[in-house]
Write an enzyme that holds these catalytic residues in place. Structure first.
Site, short mmCIF file in Angstrom:
data_model
loop_
_atom_site.label_atom_id
_atom_site.label_comp_id
_atom_site.label_asym_id
_atom_site.label_seq_id
_atom_site.Cartn_x
_atom_site.Cartn_y
_atom_site.Cartn_z
N ASN A 158 35.09 -32.52 0.90
CA ASN A 158 34.17 -31.89 1.86
C ASN A 158 32.80 -32.56 1.83
O ASN A 158 32.27 -33.00 2.85
CB ASN A 158 34.02 -30.39 1.57
CG ASN A 158 35.33 -29.65 1.68
OD1 ASN A 158 36.24 -30.09 2.37
ND2 ASN A 158 35.43 -28.54 0.98
N ASP A 159 32.21 -32.64 0.63
CA ASP A 159 30.92 -33.30 0.51
C ASP A 159 31.03 -34.80 0.76
O ASP A 159 30.16 -35.40 1.39
CB ASP A 159 30.31 -33.05 -0.88
CG ASP A 159 29.36 -31.85 -0.88
OD1 ASP A 159 28.77 -31.57 0.17
OD2 ASP A 159 29.24 -31.20 -1.92
N HIS A 219 30.04 -22.92 2.61
CA HIS A 219 30.73 -22.24 1.51
C HIS A 219 31.23 -20.85 1.89
O HIS A 219 32.22 -20.37 1.34
CB HIS A 219 29.84 -22.22 0.27
CG HIS A 219 29.85 -23.53 -0.44
ND1 HIS A 219 29.05 -24.58 -0.04
CD2 HIS A 219 30.61 -24.00 -1.45
CE1 HIS A 219 29.30 -25.62 -0.81
NE2 HIS A 219 30.22 -25.31 -1.67
N ARG A 238 34.40 -26.15 -12.63
CA ARG A 238 33.28 -27.01 -12.27
C ARG A 238 32.00 -26.43 -12.84
O ARG A 238 31.74 -25.24 -12.68
CB ARG A 238 33.17 -27.13 -10.74
CG ARG A 238 32.00 -27.99 -10.28
CD ARG A 238 32.04 -28.21 -8.77
NE ARG A 238 31.82 -26.98 -8.02
CZ ARG A 238 31.96 -26.89 -6.70
NH1 ARG A 238 32.36 -27.93 -6.00
NH2 ARG A 238 31.74 -25.75 -6.08
N ARG A 255 34.97 -22.40 -8.80
CA ARG A 255 33.56 -22.53 -8.44
C ARG A 255 32.74 -21.57 -9.30
O ARG A 255 32.54 -20.41 -8.93
CB ARG A 255 33.37 -22.24 -6.95
CG ARG A 255 34.18 -23.14 -6.03
CD ARG A 255 33.92 -22.81 -4.57
NE ARG A 255 34.66 -23.68 -3.68
CZ ARG A 255 35.88 -23.39 -3.19
NH1 ARG A 255 36.47 -22.24 -3.51
NH2 ARG A 255 36.49 -24.23 -2.38
N CYS A 270 40.27 -31.71 -4.24
CA CYS A 270 40.08 -30.26 -4.11
C CYS A 270 39.28 -29.90 -2.87
O CYS A 270 38.66 -28.85 -2.80
CB CYS A 270 39.40 -29.69 -5.36
SG CYS A 270 37.85 -30.49 -5.80
N ARG A 293 27.42 -30.62 6.89
CA ARG A 293 28.58 -29.77 7.16
C ARG A 293 28.21 -28.33 7.45
O ARG A 293 29.07 -27.55 7.86
CB ARG A 293 29.56 -29.83 5.99
CG ARG A 293 29.03 -29.30 4.67
CD ARG A 293 30.10 -29.41 3.61
NE ARG A 293 29.65 -28.91 2.33
CZ ARG A 293 30.46 -28.44 1.39
NH1 ARG A 293 31.75 -28.41 1.61
NH2 ARG A 293 29.99 -28.01 0.26
N GLU A 323 32.13 -37.21 -4.95
CA GLU A 323 31.79 -36.58 -3.67
C GLU A 323 30.59 -37.23 -2.99
O GLU A 323 30.12 -36.74 -1.96
CB GLU A 323 31.53 -35.08 -3.87
CG GLU A 323 30.67 -34.74 -5.06
CD GLU A 323 30.68 -33.26 -5.40
OE1 GLU A 323 30.95 -32.44 -4.51
OE2 GLU A 323 30.40 -32.93 -6.57
#
Length: 759
Positions: free
Chosen positions: A629-630, A365, A508, A472, A677, A640, A606
């Protein structure tokens, strides 16, 4: 053997430089195996030879002189095979090469094991004996274990030694290169500014001081503060402790006496070290001495000394300036053991040229936030001796993940040319702000942004964002020391909603846990990425969820551009429960007199479980968004945030592409819009593939938005679909990358691909 191994590794870790590390290894291993010889040959990549760098048993004068080519000797064979070779009479082997002057002709038994670190061969660890015999299985196992344990230490010591020479202006190696992974593309050149982790003695950077008197004063104040604290604790516990336990506090006080640890620290400060560095050196030496003692009681005293050191370091850090108060040099490269969102929020953006983190990966992140800020970033430079970089000139290559220390003028000029070309490309994209992301055959693709910081808003609007695909909400939580109130959250959310109105803003719900912990809401788990995170936490704590939902709804009052997105869903019941709580919050606020509307509700897909329920979710929500990403890390079983497996995290893996295509199809069967996203949408090639798959919205960091718009405006939907049809059946990731790069160049979009990097 385990105790012997522990002691050797402990002593090696405390060795000050590479020569000392190697000397400790050969002496201790020779003694442990009771053999006649132990030697280390390190591989010199410039000469492509194995050089004898340390020995116990061979002629010492041959150290640094004796060497073998890649194809010479049994040592060369060990390196070539990358496996142990155990011979009862090495001289009789066809690969044997005698090195004159070493004195090894009298030794027969030979056991060599490769020293490998991150797939890179560093050298060969060898033991020899006069007797003709094979080393037994236990001895071979010990050598293999020792080699594996020491590989990282040798790599780090080697790097540290070269950096030390540079920092001391000795004749050192320029263009010293370290490998990490890209966190944010771009290039930065500037001086390193090292951030010290709180209460971490090992992370204290080396700095010289020009004001010795001031550093001594700081240290004495910290010393006095720790003394007071220990005496206070000792008095408060006096009645509850036995006499021998009370004596421990007296030992602590005596250690802090001016003639003991404190005196040594002050002596080092007088030699020019800053207080924190002097403390680190003194504590480290004492810890090492006690750790090597055989007596268990004395060995445990190392822990006491370390504790004292951490206490004093904490006081020194608290008395120092805050991160936001540091006078950063121009074009500073911020270096840290681990970058945090809080750091990025405090550093002056006008002075910051690049970010460099020892830990973390390109999809952590901190890296995602760096991309939103447009700061070139390299993550996961695990072998970087970062505490020695203070003030040194650094080239940070955010395209390849490389870092160069003390660059030569030729290399620096190559990278300055890349920076100039980057600026020219970006300047050419500025005119796209008011133009739509529309293909040459008229297909319109909405481009939204991912945000988290207040500063993201202006940057996003300036680049022509049409909405927020992911806000976020955990970021405001992560940079605080306690949960923000409903009113405080409402003010923060209102700033995002108001700035973008009437354009949509997708918020989110709180996505903490996993790789986003809160210091004031600790979650201790063995496997946090598969643990209590996202919607799982907010379901268990409806009081946290409801406060946040109420804050969102109040923030959207009169604007009506709010969309609420639920993270980490794995089953439909989680969605149903969340929808009930949202409806409850709407009813409560209406009863209180607020004019609020039911917002659009969506889910993030995700995790693999959600992929195969995409259509079921689509029947229950207003929109679906993919967190690629996840999803990528879960599909590929790759953390990651782990730089050691960063190379396995690939967005264009065939399994990932097929999952993304499947989600879009399933959502559209229920006529529900689907967006993405994740960072894949911020890559020009990825954006074209996602558009061809049918994604209705692409959301990305603001920095990359103009490039994605330029790419979309330079291609037809038909050409993008043709590209997807070719790639979706491919099974080689490297070939997929090559085809994407070639296609972009053929379309006249070559400037959007990675520039040619000096090797």
């Amino acid at each position: 053997m385990l105790e012997i191994l522990r002691k050797i590794v402990q002593e090696v870790n405390a060795a000050p430089d590479l020569d000392s590390v190697l000397d400790v290894i050969v002496r201790r291993v020779q003694r442990a195996i009771r053999t006649d010889v132990c030697s280390i040959y390190l591989f010199d990549p410039r000469e492509e030879r194995y050089v004898l760098m340390a020995t116990q048993g061979l002629n010492k004068r041959s150290v640094g002189q004796a060497s073998l080519s890649l194809s010479e000797g049994v040592v060369g064979l060990v390196g070539d095979r990358a496996e142990p070779i155990n011979l009862e009479n090495a001289a009789a082997h066809s690969s044997y090469t005698f090195i004159k002057g070493t004195g090894e002709e009298k030794f027969h038994a030979f056991l060599g094991v490769p020293i490998i670190h991150h797939r890179t061969l560093l050298g060969v660890l060898v033991v020899q004996q006069k007797a003709i015999r094979r080393f037994d299985e236990n001895e071979e196992a010990f050598m293999v274990t020792m080699s594996a344990q020491l590989a990282g230490v040798i790599a780090h010591a080697e790097a540290t030694g070269s950096i030390k020479k540079l920092s001391e202006h000795e004749k050192g190696e320029s263009d010293r290169k370290f490998e990490g992974v890209s966190g944010c593309i771009g290039v930065a050149i500037g001086p390193a500014v090292v951030m010290t982790p709180l209460a971490d003695l090992d992370g204290v950077p080396e700095r010289k001081t020009e004001d010795i008197k001031e550093e001594i004063t700081k240290f004495k104040k910290a010393l006095a503060s720790v003394r007071r604290d220990i005496k206070k604790v000792g008095r408060s516990l006096a009645k509850r402790l036995r006499s021998e336990e009370r004596e421990l506090f007296d030992v602590y006080i005596r250690m802090l006496d001016d003639n003991a640890l404190a005196g040594e620290v002050i002596a080092q400060i007088k030699q020019g070290h800053w207080a924190q560095g002097a403390l680190k050196n003194v504590i480290g030496e004492h810890v090492h001495q006690f750790s090597m003692m055989d007596d268990p009681y004395l060995r445990e005293r190392a822990t006491d000394i370390k504790d004292l050191g951490r206490r004093m370091l904490t006081c020194l850090q608290e008395s120092g300036p805050a991160l936001s108060e540091i006078d950063f040099p121009e074009n500073a490269i911020l270096v840290a053991d681990e970058l945090t969102p809080a750091m990025l929020g405090e550093v002056p953006a006008d002075k910051l040229a690049g970010l460099l983190s020892v830990n973390g990966s390109g999809n952590s992140h901190a890296a995602i936030l760096a991309r939103s800020m447009g700061i070139p970033t390299v993550m996961g430079a695990v072998d970087l001796p970062y505490t020695r970089l203070e003030g040194l000139q650094v080239i940070l290559d955010g395209y390849s993940g490389r870092v160069f220390i003390n660059p030569s003028e030729d290399l620096a000029q190559c990278y300055r040319d890349i920076i100039r070309e980057e600026n020219e490309v970006n300047a050419g994209l500025e005119g796209l702000k008011e133009l739509p992301a529309e293909t040459t055959d008229g297909y319109r693709m909405p481009l939204w942004v991912n945000t988290g910081l207040v500063t993201d808003v202006a940057r996003s609007l300036d680049r022509g964002a049409e909405g927020i695909g992911l806000y976020r909400t955990e970021i405001p939580f992560m940079i605080r020391d306690f949960f923000p109130s409903e009113y405080e959250q409402m003010i923060t959310y209102r700033a995002q909603l108001e700035a973008f109105a009437p354009r949509p803003v997708t918020m989110r719900t709180l996505d903490i846990g996993g790789d986003k912990p809160l210091s004031y809401f600790p979650i201790d788990e063995d496997n946090p990425m598969l643990g209590w995170r996202g919607i799982r936490i907010t379901r268990d704590h409806p009081e946290i969820f409801l406060v946040q939902i109420r804050a969102m709804l109040r923030a959207a009052e009169g604007l009506d551009n709010l969309r609420i997105m639920l993270p980490m869903v794995t089953n439909v019941q989680e969605v149903e429960d969340a929808k009930k709580l949202i409806a409850r919050a709407v009813d409560e606020l209406r009863e209180e007199g607020h004019v609020v509307n039911q917002p659009l509700i969506g889910v993030m897909i995700e995790v693999p479980a959600a992929v195969y329920q995409a259509r079921r979710f689509a029947r229950r929500v207003d929109f679906i968004s993919v967190g690629s990403n996840d999803l990528t890390q879960y599909l590929l079983a790759v953390d990651r945030n782990n730089p050691r497996v960063a190379g396995l995290y690939v967005s264009y893996h065939p399994a990932v592409l097929k999952a993304l295509q499947y989600i879009a199809r399933e959502a559209h069967k229920e006529s529900v819009s689907v967006s993405i996203c994740g960072e894949m949408a911020a890559d020009p090639g990825g954006a074209l593939l996602l558009m061809a798959m049918g994604y209705d919205v692409l959301s990305m960091n603001a920095t990359n938005l103009p490039k994605i718009k330029f790419a979309i405006r330079g291609v037809s939907m038909g050409r993008a679909q043709d590209l997807l049809s070719r790639i979706i059946v491919m099974d080689d990731v490297d070939k997929i990358h090559m085809l994407l790069r070639k296609t972009l160049k053929d379309l006249g979009l070559g400037q959007l691909t990675r520039p040619t990097i000096p090797d």
